[in-house]
Structure formats: structure tokens, C-alpha cells
Design an enzyme around this catalytic site. Structure first.
Site, PDB file in Angstrom:
ATOM      1  N   GLU A 297     -11.556  -4.153  -2.483  1.00  0.00           N
ATOM      2  CA  GLU A 297     -10.706  -3.083  -3.009  1.00  0.00           C
ATOM      3  C   GLU A 297     -10.564  -3.232  -4.527  1.00  0.00           C
ATOM      4  OE1 GLU A 297      -6.973  -3.250  -0.569  1.00  0.00           O
ATOM      5  OE2 GLU A 297      -8.175  -4.781   0.468  1.00  0.00           O
TER       6      GLU A 297
ATOM      7  N   HIS B 240       0.808  -1.236   0.000  1.00  0.00           N
ATOM      8  CA  HIS B 240       0.000   0.000   0.000  1.00  0.00           C
ATOM      9  C   HIS B 240       0.835   1.277   0.000  1.00  0.00           C
ATOM     10  CE1 HIS B 240      -3.371  -2.549   0.214  1.00  0.00           C
ATOM     11  NE2 HIS B 240      -3.520  -2.639   1.515  1.00  0.00           N
TER      12      HIS B 240
ATOM     13  N   HIS C  24      -9.850   1.578   1.145  1.00  0.00           N
ATOM     14  CA  HIS C  24      -9.663   0.436   2.048  1.00  0.00           C
ATOM     15  C   HIS C  24     -10.677   0.406   3.185  1.00  0.00           C
ATOM     16  CE1 HIS C  24      -7.413  -2.755   4.071  1.00  0.00           C
ATOM     17  NE2 HIS C  24      -6.572  -2.788   3.048  1.00  0.00           N
TER      18      HIS C  24
END
Length: 389
Positions: free
Chosen positions: A354, A145, A217
Site C-alpha cells: 500500500e 483506514h 488495498h
């Protein structure tokens, strides 16, 4: 005697008419109240970070009474309400009860904008035009991420439409931040529509060749009781393949058919049905933590999946223009953080859907490209629509 009977009948008829009119008036008032619900965006103070930075909170409300709260730290969605089958609006996303839990790391990435690159990059390495780049490692031997990514940055927020409540968040990621090349200018736009949709639009541009893969998220639990697991939620994904991973959750490069495996959600299935099956991929992910590849080759936004909670009647429909979706079943929630509805967030009390490009795509030439060149514009859109059935 007949006069008495007629009088009694008239009185009874009048009482019934009065009762009906009263109920009609009550119903009319309810409908009017719904119709007169005012769409709005309001700003308030959220918290102050240790370095003195003030974080704002924006509350978006649509004309149906659905609300969402967003903070300028990480563009994080801290609350999102959806109506159940009885019309009761309740919060359906996980979030912390204390601001410090966001500021001190947010290890679960609750509600955050994810970038520059959503998901994992093997060993934090990739090359562009033969030039190697090394990213910050924050997930064992890999980058997850974006390293210290967009979820940990302060965004600039600006309401751009109160009647159709829309909030624009902006951030510029400097050349070299976390090892990524190029000054990347990013905008994320949240809109609550009158159809009870959370529409998310992403835009980005760069002054140097780079990679980008943005996503959101939020953890969903449609029961609105975060002591409950999400194992009774029914999931469908319009995906006939998934990406198998190695022991560090990096895709092997293979696209594997889901038919006949625990990863088949092409028809509605409770998440708990196969999550504990004896399967090498489930063992590696400690449950579902994989990218599904959509069956169609369509361009543009299309419906790609649904999430349904029978007891509440809540249905969430996911639409996107992205080629894949990471379904994460909350396998690393460990009971260490307090829940908004009492107790703590235990194993699998929330799930993520996601929408994104594939993990580690910069190192897999067969995967759809995530390269962004100067002069190009990165644009993508995802919609989470809430209804009941």
C-alpha cells in the site's frame, strides 16, 4: 534410380516447406489474435444491497488480454489477471466469493479504495490549528483506514476511455463523516495500459482544512493459486528505513535503519526467509505490517519495489510518488472466508503493498504532512506493472 532419388528429395522438401508454412501461419494467427485483442470497458449488474442499492461491476480489458473487474461498492478490485511465463492469464488478487462478504464489513479490506486516511491514527485523535478532532474508533483504541471508510461507500463510476481502458470513480465525503472535517471531493482513476500496468491516480479537494491519505488495498498472490502462501515470493523495497510500532501498531516516531534486520528488502529476498525470526517488531505485527520509508528524496513517480514469483515467472513492479509503503504479509487472514480457487484464505495467502504517507502522520510533526487546505488539490499516482522473467 537417380530420377527416383530426385523425386523423393523434391517430395520431402515440399513436405518440409508445407510444414514450415503451416507453423508460420499458426504463429502469424497467434500474433494477429494478440494484435487484434480489443481494449474495452463493459458494465454489468453485480449485486443489490439489503437497502435496495444496486452495485455495478465494470470489466476493463486491455489490448493484450489483461482484465480487471471493479465494483462500485468501495471501488473494490474483485479480479485482476496477469500472464505467467507461458502467457497464461490468471487472477492474482484475493476477493470474496459472495457479495455479502463485502457488504457486511469486509474486515480484510480486500481490493478496496482506502480513505479518508489510510492506515492508523492513534486513539482516533488529531488537531488542526489547535482544534481537536475525534474520529470513529474501529481498531481497538485506534482508527484504521478511515473508520467506516471509503471501502464501505458506494462510488459513482464513469468510463472515460475505452481504447485505453480507464474508469473514474467519484465520491464526496461529507463534513463530519467519521469525524473528519471538510467536504472532501474524491476521484480515483483506474487505467489498464498496453504495457500491462494498473495505473491508479488519486485526486481530492476540500472546503475546510483536513487530512487525507489515500491508498489501494489489493492483496496479491502471483502464484494465482490462493491455497499457496506468499512466503516464496521475492520482495525488493528501495527503502533503507522503516517505522517501528508500539503494541497497537502505531509508529513510535522513530525512523529505524533496516540494515542487519529482518526488515531489509533492499536486495531481493523471499518473504518467508526472516518472517519467523525472533524480533520485537515482527512479534508486534504478527509478521510484516509496517511502513517502509523510501531511500530517495525524489519527487514524482519512480520505481520503489518489485514482487517476483519464480514458479510462475510473474513479476510485479511498483512505482509511486508517495514517501512510503505499507507491506502487510496477510497476518490476520484466518481461514474464515472462501477462496476463489477452492478452500479458504488461510494465513499469509496474500500480501498488500500500500503506497502512502506515514501512519499517524497528523500526530507526528517530523513526518511528511498529510494536511490538505481549501484551494489545494491532493494528487498522487501509483502503478503496478506486470511482466515475466
Amino acid at each position: 534410380m537417380n530420377t527416383i532419388k530426385i523425386s523423393c528429395c523434391l517430395l520431402l522438401t515440399s513436405m518440409m516447406l508445407f510444414s514450415c508454412k503451416k507453423e508460420e501461419k499458426k504463429q502469424d494467427n497467434m500474433e494477429t489474435a494478440t494484435e487484434k485483442a480489443t481494449a474495452s470497458i463493459t458494465k454489468s449488474d453485480y449485486a443489490t444491497m439489503a437497502d435496495g442499492t444496486k452495485i455495478d461491476k465494470y470489466t476493463l480489458t486491455n489490448s493484450k488480454g489483461m482484465t480487471m473487474e471493479v465494483i462500485t461498492f468501495g471501488g473494490i478490485i474483485t479480479s485482476l489477471t496477469a500472464a505467467d511465463k507461458n502467457g497464461k492469464f490468471e487472477d492474482v488478487v484475493l476477493s470474496y466469493t459472495k457479495p455479502e462478504d463485502y457488504f457486511n464489513g469486509n474486515p480484510f479490506f480486500f481490493g478496496a479504495i482506502i480513505g479518508r486516511y489510510g492506515n492508523r491514527i492513534a486513539k482516533g485523535k488529531f488537531s488542526l490549528d489547535g482544534k481537536p478532532y475525534q474520529l470513529t474508533l474501529n481498531d481497538g483504541v485506534n482508527t484504521l483506514h478511515g473508520g467506516k471508510g471509503f471501502d464501505k461507500r458506494v462510488w459513482t463510476a464513469a468510463p472515460i476511455d475505452a481504447a485505453n481502458p480507464t474508469l473514474k470513480l467519484s465520491y464526496t465525503s461529507k463534513d463530519g463523516e467519521e469525524g473528519y472535517p471538510g467536504n472532501l471531493t474524491v476521484s480515483v482513476i483506474y487505467t489498464l495500459t498496453d504495457d500491462n500496468e494498473l495505473a491508479i491516480s488519486y485526486e481530492a479537494s476540500t472546503d475546510k482544512k483536513t487530512i487525507v491519505n489515500l491508498t489501494q488495498h489489493s492483496y496479491f498472490n502471483l502464484s494465482a493459486n490462493f491455497s499457496n502462501t506468499i512466503l516464496d515470493h521475492e520482495l525488493t523495497l528501495n527503502a533503507d528505513k522503516m517505522l517501528p510500532v508500539d503494541g497497537t501498531l502505531i509508529p513510535t516516531g522513530e525512523l529505524k535503519a533496516v540494515a542487519g534486520t529482518p526488515f531489509d528488502f533492499t536486495t531481493a529476498k523471499e518473504i518467508g526467509k526472516d518472517i519467523n525470526a525472533k524480533d520485537d517488531q515482527l512479534a508486534k505485527g504478527k509478521g510484516y505490517d509496517h511502513c517502509w520509508v523510501f531511500a530517495d528524496n525524489a519527487t514524482g513517480v519512480r520505481e520503489v519495489g518489485t514482487l517476483y514469483h519464480k514458479a510462475s515467472g510473474r513479476l510485479m513492479t511498483v512505482s509511486t510518488d508517495q514517501p512510503g509503503i505499507q507491506f502487510y504479509s496477510g497476518n490476520f487472514l484466518d481461514g474464515t472466508k472462501a477462496s476463489k480457487t477452492g478452500g479458504n484464505y488461510e494465513l499469509r495467502t496474500g500480501l498488500c503493498l500500500e503506497t502512502q504517507h506515514y501512519p499517524d502522520a497528523p500526530n507526528e510533526p517530523k513526518f511528511p504532512s498529510t494536511v490538505l487546505n481549501p484551494g489545494e488539490k491532493y494528487t498522487t499516482k501509483t502503478i503496478y506493472k506486470f511482466s515475466v522473467k
